[in-house]
Design an enzyme around this catalytic site. Structure first.
Site, PDB file in Angstrom:
ATOM      1  CE  LYS B 122      -2.870   2.943   2.650  1.00 63.04           C
ATOM      2  NZ  LYS B 122      -3.573   3.291   3.879  1.00 63.04           N
ATOM      3  N   GLY B 183      -7.953   9.580   8.669  1.00 67.59           N
ATOM      4  CA  GLY B 183      -8.333   9.734  10.071  1.00 67.59           C
ATOM      5  C   GLY B 183      -9.275  10.887  10.348  1.00 67.59           C
ATOM      6  CG  ASN B 236      -6.372   1.821  11.150  1.00 65.49           C
ATOM      7  OD1 ASN B 236      -6.899   1.514  12.213  1.00 65.49           O
ATOM      8  ND2 ASN B 236      -5.090   1.727  10.987  1.00 65.49           N
ATOM      9  CB  THR B 237      -9.050   6.429  12.213  1.00 66.69           C
ATOM     10  OG1 THR B 237      -7.704   6.495  11.747  1.00 66.69           O
ATOM     11  CG2 THR B 237      -9.187   7.258  13.470  1.00 66.69           C
TER      12      THR B 237
END
Lengths: 67, 289
Positions: B122, B183, B236-237
């Site tokens: 990535k 995020g 993710n976050t």
């Protein structure tokens, strides 16, 4: 003794150490490690052959959580 | 909302044939949710979130070895490399050269673990630490170099359609535009550019994987991304920092499924005015003008 830089810190180590022996001496025995010397990746199967030289700059990395 | 936009948003129906899989570099995934492994309060919570989300691909970062976390444990004790495709990232790299070195380190580690993601990366090449948006020039350089060296390059990109096209032309395995900054939880803020990217990259190549990477805050954001026609969402976050990450992981799983099904179903066009659901003939009241 020779001086090398490992992950940004200068350290003294014995002359003629292979990567495997250096990792052993650092207590880094995990299989999830990669080693770079002077910005060149060192394939795992060469770790028992390649010796660390005076002035070498090593990066020893592993996997951590990330996105 | 103008008519031309409403027509564009009316997606063609996609035939549903058995398993709804998508493919990255020949590897088939049933789950269209890719999760990051950062920012969790505990490894246990992370592991449980992955279970509940039913993800099959997990991103990880490469960092200097300190041997273990403070309690003496390694992330690989909690993410089985035989079960999950591990996708190493180059997070924290600000130039092509460093990103290429980082990618090689990740590959070297994963080769030792016999993980299918060993040749995958990535690729993040960031422009600045405040926005964490990609530097498109360095990103393209790094992509070209890594493709030549046999990597499957999944590019974290901005939502610029021309950059996305250049990355695909350079051999990127997947282009992964940000929904919004990493995020931020702002969700999908530039649908129009993202739709242009999808149309362009999938033109004559409908299987080419295009993935939303970053910015989603909650399950509806994920559903929106999937409704637009993205193949998968990487986040993710939004899970790791939710008050209850495990429950949010479940919500994301359903968000992906809902959005995907809606995309495949072919939504109705938008219209400025109403369209009655009940018959307009035979009403017993006098019609109001």
């Amino acid at each position: 003794m020779i001086e090398v830089t490992i992950n940004g810190k200068k350290q003294a180590c014995e002359e003629g150490l292979t990567i495997v022996k250096l990792l052993d001496s650092l207590g880094m025995t995990s299989r999830a490690i990669a080693v770079e010397i002077n910005q060149q990746i060192q394939p795992r199967d060469t770790h028992c052959l390649v010796e660390v030289n005076d002035g070498d700059i090593l990066e020893i990395v592993t996997l951590v959580g990330g996105g | 909302m103008t008519d031309s936009i409403s027509q564009e948003r009316c997606q063609p129906v996609v035939a549903s044939t058995g398993l709804d899989e998508f493919c990255i570099a020949g590897h088939k995934f049933q789950s269209r949710l890719i999760l990051g492994s950062g920012k969790y309060d505990s490894f246990e919570g992370m592991r449980e979130s992955f279970e509940v989300a039913e993800t099959q691909c997990v991103t990880i970062a490469v960092r200097r070895e300190r041997l273990h976390d403070s309690s003496g444990r390694n992330i690989l004790d909690f993410v089985d490399p035989k079960r999950f495709v591990l996708l190493p990232n180059t997070a924290g790299c600000y130039d092509a050269e460093t990103a290429v070195r980082c990618a090689k380190m990740g590959r070297e580690i994963l080769r030792g673990l016999e993980n299918p993601g060993a040749d995958w990366v990535k690729l993040e090449v960031l422009g600045d630490s405040r926005s964490l948006l990609p530097d498109p020039i360095e990103l393209l350089k790094a992509t070209e170099t890594l493709v030549k060296q046999g990597f499957q390059v999944l590019c974290y990109s901005s939502d610029d359609p021309i950059v996305a096209r250049r990355l695909k032309d350079a051999g990127a395995t997947s282009v992964m535009p940000a929904g919004s900054p990493i995020g931020s939880g702002l969700g999908i803020i530039n649908r129009n550019s993202l739709q242009i990217i999808l149309e362009d990259l999938k033109h004559g190549d409908p299987q080419y994987p295009v993935i939303i990477d970053a910015g989603v805050g909650t399950a509806s954001d994920v559903a929106v991304a999937m409704e637009l026609g993205f193949d998968a969402v990487l986040l993710n976050t939004a899970v790791a920092r939710a008050k209850d990450p495990i429950r949010m992981a479940e919500a994301m799983k359903y968000g992906v499924r809902a959005g995907r099904l809606a995309y495949q179903s072919g939504r109705i066009p938008m219209s400025r005015y109403a369209s009655a659901s009940s018959p307009e003939v035979g009403v017993i009241s006098k019609r109001n003008p």
